[in-house]
Design a protein around this motif. Sequence first.
Motif, PDB file in Angstrom:
ATOM      1  N   UNK A  63      37.474 -17.772  15.411  1.00  0.00           N
ATOM      2  CA  UNK A  63      37.844 -17.604  16.834  1.00  0.00           C
ATOM      3  C   UNK A  63      38.935 -16.720  16.902  1.00  0.00           C
ATOM      4  N   UNK A  64      40.209 -17.001  16.134  1.00  0.00           N
ATOM      5  CA  UNK A  64      41.652 -16.512  16.438  1.00  0.00           C
ATOM      6  C   UNK A  64      41.376 -14.774  16.041  1.00  0.00           C
ATOM      7  N   UNK A  65      40.435 -14.701  14.856  1.00  0.00           N
ATOM      8  CA  UNK A  65      40.376 -13.037  14.580  1.00  0.00           C
ATOM      9  C   UNK A  65      39.547 -12.368  15.579  1.00  0.00           C
ATOM     10  N   UNK A  66      38.463 -12.879  16.100  1.00  0.00           N
ATOM     11  CA  UNK A  66      37.920 -12.360  17.144  1.00  0.00           C
ATOM     12  C   UNK A  66      38.571 -11.881  18.420  1.00  0.00           C
ATOM     13  N   UNK A  67      39.401 -13.341  18.662  1.00  0.00           N
ATOM     14  CA  UNK A  67      40.407 -12.966  19.836  1.00  0.00           C
ATOM     15  C   UNK A  67      41.451 -11.928  19.844  1.00  0.00           C
ATOM     16  N   UNK A  68      41.928 -11.747  18.292  1.00  0.00           N
ATOM     17  CA  UNK A  68      42.858 -10.676  18.323  1.00  0.00           C
ATOM     18  C   UNK A  68      42.021  -9.162  18.373  1.00  0.00           C
ATOM     19  N   UNK A  69      40.870  -9.216  17.757  1.00  0.00           N
ATOM     20  CA  UNK A  69      40.189  -8.000  17.799  1.00  0.00           C
ATOM     21  C   UNK A  69      39.831  -7.551  19.188  1.00  0.00           C
ATOM     22  N   UNK A  70      39.632  -8.450  20.122  1.00  0.00           N
ATOM     23  CA  UNK A  70      39.356  -8.247  21.390  1.00  0.00           C
ATOM     24  C   UNK A  70      40.459  -7.683  22.139  1.00  0.00           C
ATOM     25  N   UNK A  71      41.686  -8.189  21.818  1.00  0.00           N
ATOM     26  CA  UNK A  71      43.001  -7.617  22.610  1.00  0.00           C
ATOM     27  C   UNK A  71      43.365  -6.271  21.933  1.00  0.00           C
ATOM     28  N   UNK A  72      43.060  -6.054  20.631  1.00  0.00           N
ATOM     29  CA  UNK A  72      43.664  -4.971  19.777  1.00  0.00           C
ATOM     30  C   UNK A  72      42.596  -3.742  20.126  1.00  0.00           C
ATOM     31  N   UNK A  73      41.367  -4.176  20.272  1.00  0.00           N
ATOM     32  CA  UNK A  73      40.661  -2.780  20.470  1.00  0.00           C
ATOM     33  C   UNK A  73      40.849  -1.761  21.574  1.00  0.00           C
ATOM     34  N   UNK A  74      41.292  -2.021  22.725  1.00  0.00           N
ATOM     35  CA  UNK A  74      41.315  -1.230  23.689  1.00  0.00           C
ATOM     36  C   UNK A  74      42.663  -0.375  23.437  1.00  0.00           C
ATOM     37  N   UNK A  75      43.571  -1.071  22.603  1.00  0.00           N
ATOM     38  CA  UNK A  75      44.986  -0.272  22.135  1.00  0.00           C
ATOM     39  C   UNK A  75      44.615   0.812  21.054  1.00  0.00           C
ATOM     40  N   UNK A  76      43.453   0.903  20.531  1.00  0.00           N
ATOM     41  CA  UNK A  76      43.020   1.736  19.568  1.00  0.00           C
ATOM     42  C   UNK A  76      41.923   2.736  20.009  1.00  0.00           C
ATOM     43  N   UNK A  77      41.780   2.698  21.351  1.00  0.00           N
ATOM     44  CA  UNK A  77      40.780   3.672  21.962  1.00  0.00           C
ATOM     45  C   UNK A  77      39.482   3.167  22.292  1.00  0.00           C
ATOM     46  N   UNK A  78      39.369   1.905  22.297  1.00  0.00           N
ATOM     47  CA  UNK A  78      37.983   1.385  22.290  1.00  0.00           C
ATOM     48  C   UNK A  78      37.721   1.216  23.935  1.00  0.00           C
ATOM     49  N   UNK A  79      36.649   1.855  24.375  1.00  0.00           N
ATOM     50  CA  UNK A  79      36.286   1.860  25.817  1.00  0.00           C
ATOM     51  C   UNK A  79      35.192   0.974  26.095  1.00  0.00           C
ATOM     52  N   UNK A  80      34.478   0.385  25.195  1.00  0.00           N
ATOM     53  CA  UNK A  80      33.197  -0.576  25.252  1.00  0.00           C
ATOM     54  C   UNK A  80      33.656  -1.610  26.338  1.00  0.00           C
TER      55      UNK A  80
END
Length: 362
Positions: free
Chosen positions: A345-362
């Motif tokens: 859960x913690x990893x998925x939460x971190x991914x969710x927050x980090x993705x837009x900062x790396x250009x993710x538009x999904x």
Amino acid sequence: MQLRIPGPTPLPEEVLQAMARQMVNHRGPEFAEMIRESTAILKEMFQTKGDVLILTGSGTGGMEAAVVNSLSPGDKVLSVANGVFGERFADIAETFGAEVSRLGFEWGQAVDPDAVRAALSQDTTIKAVLVTHNETSTGVTNDMASIGATIREFDKLLVVDAISGLGAIDLPIDAWGCDIVVTGSQKGWMAPPGLAMVSVGERGWEAHAQAKMPRFYWDLARAKKYLDDRGQTPWTPGLTTIYGLHAGLKLLQQEGFGNIIARHARVGAKAREGVKSLGLSLFADEKHASNTVTAVKVPDGVDVKKLRGVLRDEFDTVLAGGQQSLEGKIFRIGHLGFVTEADMDAVIGALKAALPKAGFKG
Ligand SMILES: *Cc1c(COP(=O)(O)O)cnc(C)c1O
């Protein structure tokens, strides 16, 4: 910190404490008790009546030991590979003079047992088959029950790299006809890197008796003799790492084998569901997705180096990249050993927050 790479894995406090212990004589009674107890637990986890030997070296050393103790130069070997580690196994055999024929599968796909059957039917001179149980580079677990049964039809020696699978994914090695099986301490075993554990069954020892590849440090017959006769290893073992392995094995034994397998199944499902819920795609064929490592396709527009950097620097979460031709194309979440659903859960939460900062538009 969430260190979620497919090894090394985080260690429980008990294991860290065990490794703070003073040195003992590796030819003395404390060590003999520790290695005998560790070996007994490993045999339960390997589900084997054969021998399990603890070698000082990383997983790749265990792969080399498996090869040089079972083959001779000029032996025909079928290498069945669906990723980086399968190719490594073939490279090792080739280095020591085996005549390797490579049966490759698309990376991300599982090994097809029917194709293995076809290859063995075509070439009756093949002596041994090298297979990867859990291909860590792509997040695929191969169907060892079917592959093992196929290889038994032809009565070939089956040598398995189960480095990132054993201890976390059910692999009853005797029942499934695996003759020599390798794992590594830093994967599913709640232990630090530095040890390879190799099982050898009856057929493995028969092959050993014929095998002429050069070996000295990795001589498994010598390792067996020292273990059986004295509770020792032939050479000075990585003692601190063995303290850690011993403590990790005791924790695993307390948890119980069925519970460990079920925990990895739940954590693996959580990783896959979590990744998909963020709009990302799995790299591996989901029918064969691994419960110890999840490979994720890098979505369009995302710089994976940036993503992993943001995760590390801002979210204290370390994920693995892709290897070789998969570099830049996938990233991997390790979920083996000391891992819970809450960690995922913690990893998925971190991914969710980090993705837009790396250009993710999904
Ligand atoms: C990690 C791994 C290896 C290599 O192990 P090292 O300990 O890095 O030498 C080999 N095969 C598989 C499947 C692995 O996951």
